[in-house]
Design a protein around this motif. Structure first.
Motif, short mmCIF file in Angstrom:
data_model
loop_
_atom_site.label_atom_id
_atom_site.label_comp_id
_atom_site.label_asym_id
_atom_site.label_seq_id
_atom_site.Cartn_x
_atom_site.Cartn_y
_atom_site.Cartn_z
N GLN A 52 16.31 18.26 10.87
CA GLN A 52 15.41 17.66 10.55
C GLN A 52 14.69 18.33 9.35
OE1 GLN A 52 14.97 18.39 13.96
NE2 GLN A 52 16.90 17.09 13.88
N THR A 53 14.18 17.66 8.23
CA THR A 53 13.90 18.47 6.93
C THR A 53 12.36 18.63 7.27
OG1 THR A 53 13.64 16.46 5.85
CG2 THR A 53 15.60 17.84 5.55
N LEU A 54 11.48 17.94 7.74
CA LEU A 54 10.06 17.79 7.88
C LEU A 54 9.41 18.28 9.26
CD1 LEU A 54 9.27 14.61 5.57
CD2 LEU A 54 9.42 17.32 4.72
N GLY A 55 10.42 18.45 10.14
CA GLY A 55 9.65 18.69 11.49
C GLY A 55 10.69 19.06 12.58
N THR A 56 10.29 18.87 13.68
CA THR A 56 11.33 18.84 14.88
C THR A 56 11.42 17.96 15.86
OG1 THR A 56 10.70 21.35 14.93
CG2 THR A 56 12.11 20.68 16.64
N TYR A 57 12.56 17.54 16.09
CA TYR A 57 12.81 16.17 16.93
C TYR A 57 12.99 16.62 18.32
CZ TYR A 57 14.94 12.09 19.33
OH TYR A 57 15.24 10.95 20.16
N THR A 58 12.41 15.98 19.52
CA THR A 58 12.63 16.37 20.65
C THR A 58 12.99 15.41 21.77
OG1 THR A 58 10.75 17.89 20.82
CG2 THR A 58 11.45 17.18 22.76
N ASP A 59 14.30 15.07 22.38
CA ASP A 59 14.74 14.00 23.10
C ASP A 59 13.91 13.82 24.22
OD1 ASP A 59 16.67 12.34 24.16
OD2 ASP A 59 17.14 14.06 25.35
N PHE A 60 13.70 12.51 24.50
CA PHE A 60 12.96 12.11 25.73
C PHE A 60 13.90 11.13 26.65
CE2 PHE A 60 8.22 11.94 24.02
CZ PHE A 60 8.21 13.23 23.74
N ILE A 61 14.50 10.45 26.14
CA ILE A 61 15.26 9.48 26.95
C ILE A 61 16.38 9.93 27.55
CG2 ILE A 61 17.27 9.01 24.96
CD1 ILE A 61 17.07 5.95 25.95
#
Length: 197
Positions: free
Chosen positions: A78-87
């Motif tokens: 990601q370029t603007l932040g951080t992704y976190t998986d929930f599903i």
């Protein structure tokens, strides 16, 4: 007897062909995948996952990937932040011919996942890509002695994250402009004051 078989075979072929082309569908909430938030804010997506197959589906991961990235072959960034998986963290299993939905709530880790915008992300910048969810098919419930019948299969939906000013910042800027306007108005000489002298 032959005629009866000749009539039944096309009907069975049609019914079986329909199930052979069945595939799950991932729909995000909001439906267009567009979300916005301020620097340091955590935003994300709800989802509906529809399973029109005869198998149980076990979601084992989700990713935020840019165009050309595939979690099977590359690391999604990601370029603007951080992704976190929930599903996948919620051990999501969908029964055959059913669907499941969750709204996004970062406090309860519900939804497909969250995107935490970097504190230094420039305002009005945009990060685009796809939410890619991977799942495996099982004959029977995956948690109760189901038999895995596929490897990882991918579903995706287009997404966009825009960095916008926080509402408090807009309120502060608006209040400052109003104060400057009022100050200028009080310091400006009035035409009636100049003629009375």
């Amino acid at each position: 007897m032959m005629r009866r078989i000749a009539r039944v075979v096309p009907v069975l072929s049609f019914l079986l062909a329909g199930s052979a082309f069945a595939s799950p569908l991932l729909t995000l909430n909001p439906a267009n995948g567009f979300i916005e938030g301020g620097p340091s804010e955590t935003v994300g997506w709800g989802y509906t996952l529809s399973n029109d197959t005869p198998y149980y589906l076990l979601v084992d991961a989700s990713y935020f990937c840019h165009v050309g990235q595939d979690p099977e072959f590359t690391t999604c960034t990601q370029t603007l932040g951080t992704y976190t998986d929930f599903i996948a963290a919620n051990l999501t299993i969908i029964s055959p011919h059913s669907s499941t939905s969750q709204t996004f709530d970062p406090n309860f880790m519900s939804g497909v996942g969250s995107y935490t915008i970097d504190p230094s992300a420039p305002l009005y910048s945009i990060d685009t890509g796809d939410i890619v969810a991977t799942y495996q098919e099982y004959m029977g419930n995956a948690l109760v002695s189901g038999t895995q019948v596929s490897g990882d299969i991918e579903l995706s939906a287009s997404v966009m994250v825009e960095v916008v000013p926080e509402p408090a910042t807009l309120t502060l800027a608006g209040g400052s402009l109003l104060f400057l306007w009022a100050l200028r108005r009080t310091l400006k000489p009035r035409p009636s004051d100049a003629t009375s002298r």
